[in-house]
Design a protein around this motif. Structure first.
Motif, PDB file in Angstrom:
ATOM      1  N   THR A 123       1.413   4.007 -62.057  1.00 41.86           N
ATOM      2  CA  THR A 123       1.767   2.777 -61.344  1.00 41.86           C
ATOM      3  C   THR A 123       1.411   1.555 -62.187  1.00 41.86           C
ATOM      4  N   HIS A 138       8.999   3.295 -55.786  1.00 46.02           N
ATOM      5  CA  HIS A 138       8.338   2.830 -54.561  1.00 46.02           C
ATOM      6  C   HIS A 138       7.534   1.577 -54.863  1.00 46.02           C
ATOM      7  N   GLU A 139       7.623   0.569 -53.982  1.00 49.31           N
ATOM      8  CA  GLU A 139       6.877  -0.673 -54.127  1.00 49.31           C
ATOM      9  C   GLU A 139       5.994  -0.870 -52.913  1.00 49.31           C
ATOM     10  N   TRP A 140       4.764  -1.310 -53.111  1.00 51.20           N
ATOM     11  CA  TRP A 140       3.842  -1.571 -52.018  1.00 51.20           C
ATOM     12  C   TRP A 140       2.799  -2.584 -52.454  1.00 51.20           C
ATOM     13  N   SER A 200       2.232   9.695 -58.236  1.00 52.37           N
ATOM     14  CA  SER A 200       2.258   9.475 -59.680  1.00 52.37           C
ATOM     15  C   SER A 200       1.086   8.586 -60.086  1.00 52.37           C
ATOM     16  N   CYS A 260       5.824   2.044 -58.662  1.00 57.98           N
ATOM     17  CA  CYS A 260       5.819   3.373 -59.277  1.00 57.98           C
ATOM     18  C   CYS A 260       7.110   3.519 -60.093  1.00 57.98           C
ATOM     19  N   LYS A 290       3.682   7.626 -52.314  1.00 58.66           N
ATOM     20  CA  LYS A 290       4.873   8.398 -51.992  1.00 58.66           C
ATOM     21  C   LYS A 290       4.983   9.671 -52.834  1.00 58.66           C
ATOM     22  N   ASN A 319      -2.903   5.694 -57.293  1.00 62.16           N
ATOM     23  CA  ASN A 319      -1.698   6.516 -57.449  1.00 62.16           C
ATOM     24  C   ASN A 319      -0.662   6.103 -56.411  1.00 62.16           C
ATOM     25  N   CYS A 320       0.589   6.412 -56.687  1.00 61.67           N
ATOM     26  CA  CYS A 320       1.682   6.108 -55.760  1.00 61.67           C
ATOM     27  C   CYS A 320       1.485   6.900 -54.467  1.00 61.67           C
TER      28      CYS A 320
END
Length: 112
Positions: free
Chosen positions: A14, A28-30, A11, A23, A8, A5-6
């Motif tokens: 993803t 948000h990117e990771w 959610s 996401c 941040k 899940n995200c």
């Protein structure tokens, strides 16, 4: 394989794009395995985990840069805000009565 899940917005929608996880809800990117702000842990001088809104006590007299004032040992600081991405080590943002807004290093405080 189920994607995480995200970190941040939490959610579950993803998706992967190359080596990045994205996401679609908050953009948000990771990278997989990367420590994010949500996972960053800030501890006081004695190893107790700190959180936003905590009260802390200063464990050492601290000189204020650019001033002749000092923050005395035992000064209680209420309602701190953590700054996990602080590059200079000052990872606590707070207001001290009589002195105003300033940043402190977590290594010089203990949780009250």
């Amino acid at each position: 394989m189920a994607l995480p899940n995200c970190p941040k917005c939490h959610s579950e929608y993803t998706y992967e794009d190359g080596d990045l996880l994205i996401c679609p809800e908050c953009a948000h990117e990771w990278k997989e395995g990367e420590i994010t702000e949500a996972e960053a842990v800030i501890k006081d001088a004695y190893g107790t985990v700190l959180a936003d809104g905590d009260s802390v006590t200063v464990i050492k007299d601290l000189k204020i840069k650019g001033s002749s004032s000092i923050v005395k040992l035992g000064t209680k600081v209420k309602n701190i805000r953590l700054l996990p991405d602080a590059a200079d080590g000052h990872d606590i943002d707070c207001k001290i009565d009589g002195m105003g807004s300033m940043k402190l290093k977590s290594e010089y405080v203990k949780k009250a």
